[in-house]
Write a protein that holds these residues in place. Structure first.
Motif, mmCIF file in Angstrom:
data_model
loop_
_atom_site.group_PDB
_atom_site.id
_atom_site.type_symbol
_atom_site.label_atom_id
_atom_site.label_comp_id
_atom_site.label_asym_id
_atom_site.label_seq_id
_atom_site.Cartn_x
_atom_site.Cartn_y
_atom_site.Cartn_z
ATOM 1 N N THR A 7 0.848 -1.186 0.000
ATOM 2 C CA THR A 7 0.000 0.000 0.000
ATOM 3 C C THR A 7 0.888 1.242 0.000
ATOM 4 O OG1 THR A 7 -0.086 0.203 2.407
ATOM 5 C CG2 THR A 7 -1.763 -1.200 1.363
ATOM 6 N N ASN A 8 0.288 2.379 -0.291
ATOM 7 C CA ASN A 8 1.031 3.633 -0.243
ATOM 8 C C ASN A 8 1.612 3.880 1.144
ATOM 9 O OD1 ASN A 8 0.358 4.076 -2.920
ATOM 10 N ND2 ASN A 8 -1.258 5.546 -2.460
ATOM 11 N N GLU A 38 2.396 3.338 12.287
ATOM 12 C CA GLU A 38 1.766 2.964 13.560
ATOM 13 C C GLU A 38 1.072 4.151 14.222
ATOM 14 O OE1 GLU A 38 1.623 -0.232 14.253
ATOM 15 O OE2 GLU A 38 2.912 -0.640 12.536
ATOM 16 N N THR A 39 1.416 5.378 13.833
ATOM 17 C CA THR A 39 0.844 6.558 14.473
ATOM 18 C C THR A 39 -0.291 7.185 13.669
ATOM 19 O OG1 THR A 39 2.446 8.055 13.427
ATOM 20 C CG2 THR A 39 3.068 7.092 15.553
ATOM 21 N N LEU A 40 -0.625 6.600 12.521
ATOM 22 C CA LEU A 40 -1.641 7.186 11.651
ATOM 23 C C LEU A 40 -3.050 6.777 12.047
ATOM 24 C CD1 LEU A 40 -0.002 6.631 8.141
ATOM 25 C CD2 LEU A 40 -0.043 8.735 9.500
ATOM 26 N N HIS A 41 -3.952 7.726 11.970
ATOM 27 C CA HIS A 41 -5.372 7.471 12.179
ATOM 28 C C HIS A 41 -5.916 6.811 10.907
ATOM 29 C CE1 HIS A 41 -9.674 8.445 12.468
ATOM 30 N NE2 HIS A 41 -9.487 8.447 13.768
ATOM 31 N N GLU A 42 -6.974 6.069 11.038
ATOM 32 C CA GLU A 42 -7.559 5.357 9.889
ATOM 33 C C GLU A 42 -7.904 6.314 8.740
ATOM 34 O OE1 GLU A 42 -11.333 2.453 8.786
ATOM 35 O OE2 GLU A 42 -10.884 2.855 10.882
ATOM 36 N N ASP A 43 -8.374 7.506 9.067
ATOM 37 C CA ASP A 43 -8.693 8.486 8.018
ATOM 38 C C ASP A 43 -7.455 8.881 7.224
ATOM 39 O OD1 ASP A 43 -11.350 8.504 8.756
ATOM 40 O OD2 ASP A 43 -11.178 10.317 9.986
ATOM 41 N N HIS A 44 -6.313 9.022 7.917
ATOM 42 C CA HIS A 44 -5.058 9.363 7.242
ATOM 43 C C HIS A 44 -4.609 8.224 6.336
ATOM 44 C CE1 HIS A 44 -4.232 12.152 10.880
ATOM 45 N NE2 HIS A 44 -4.914 12.797 9.946
ATOM 46 N N GLN A 85 -5.111 6.652 -1.234
ATOM 47 C CA GLN A 85 -5.781 7.113 -2.447
ATOM 48 C C GLN A 85 -4.865 7.942 -3.346
ATOM 49 O OE1 GLN A 85 -9.542 8.992 -1.596
ATOM 50 N NE2 GLN A 85 -10.199 7.318 -0.283
ATOM 51 N N LEU A 86 -3.654 8.263 -2.876
ATOM 52 C CA LEU A 86 -2.708 9.034 -3.685
ATOM 53 C C LEU A 86 -2.204 8.189 -4.850
ATOM 54 C CD1 LEU A 86 -0.574 10.649 -0.839
ATOM 55 C CD2 LEU A 86 -2.378 11.744 -2.181
ATOM 56 N N SER A 87 -1.823 8.854 -5.925
ATOM 57 C CA SER A 87 -1.271 8.156 -7.081
ATOM 58 C C SER A 87 0.177 7.749 -6.798
ATOM 59 C CB SER A 87 -1.308 9.065 -8.316
ATOM 60 O OG SER A 87 -0.357 10.113 -8.171
ATOM 61 N N GLN A 88 0.693 6.834 -7.596
ATOM 62 C CA GLN A 88 2.091 6.429 -7.446
ATOM 63 C C GLN A 88 3.038 7.591 -7.745
ATOM 64 O OE1 GLN A 88 3.546 3.486 -6.126
ATOM 65 N NE2 GLN A 88 1.445 3.638 -5.400
ATOM 66 N N GLU A 89 2.614 8.478 -8.631
ATOM 67 C CA GLU A 89 3.422 9.667 -8.914
ATOM 68 C C GLU A 89 3.527 10.546 -7.662
ATOM 69 O OE1 GLU A 89 3.733 13.373 -12.073
ATOM 70 O OE2 GLU A 89 1.904 12.180 -12.040
ATOM 71 N N GLU A 90 2.415 10.729 -6.967
ATOM 72 C CA GLU A 90 2.417 11.527 -5.739
ATOM 73 C C GLU A 90 3.263 10.862 -4.651
ATOM 74 O OE1 GLU A 90 -1.900 13.713 -5.909
ATOM 75 O OE2 GLU A 90 -1.874 11.529 -5.652
ATOM 76 N N ILE A 91 3.180 9.550 -4.539
ATOM 77 C CA ILE A 91 3.989 8.821 -3.559
ATOM 78 C C ILE A 91 5.471 8.992 -3.894
ATOM 79 C CG2 ILE A 91 4.566 6.501 -2.679
ATOM 80 C CD1 ILE A 91 1.898 7.705 -1.636
ATOM 81 N N GLY A 92 5.808 8.910 -5.162
ATOM 82 C CA GLY A 92 7.195 9.112 -5.584
ATOM 83 C C GLY A 92 7.697 10.494 -5.226
#
Length: 60
Positions: free
Chosen positions: A6-7, A20-26, A32-39
């Motif tokens: 996953t992203n 481990e510190t992220l809320h489910e909404d985060h 939902q981000l694109s692979q380009e945005e993750i890069g």
């Protein structure tokens, strides 16, 4: 079973964030981000780390 991460897992493995510190909404929003945005996020984090010598994470 898929080996696709996953992203959130990709960013965690790259040291960009601590999953481990992220809320489910985060988690849902990041995944939902694109692979380009993750890069881009990985690249920005890597650049900041190399310039400062310190770890940097995404603050949510």
């Amino acid at each position: 079973m898929s080996d696709t991460k996953t992203n959130v897992e990709q960013l965690h493995d790259a040291g960009v964030l601590d999953k481990e510190t992220l809320h489910e909404d985060h988690v849902n929003a990041i995944n939902q981000l694109s692979q380009e945005e993750i890069g881009h996020l990985k690249s920005i984090s890597k650049k900041i780390k190399s310039d400062s010598g310190q770890s940097v994470g995404i603050s949510l």
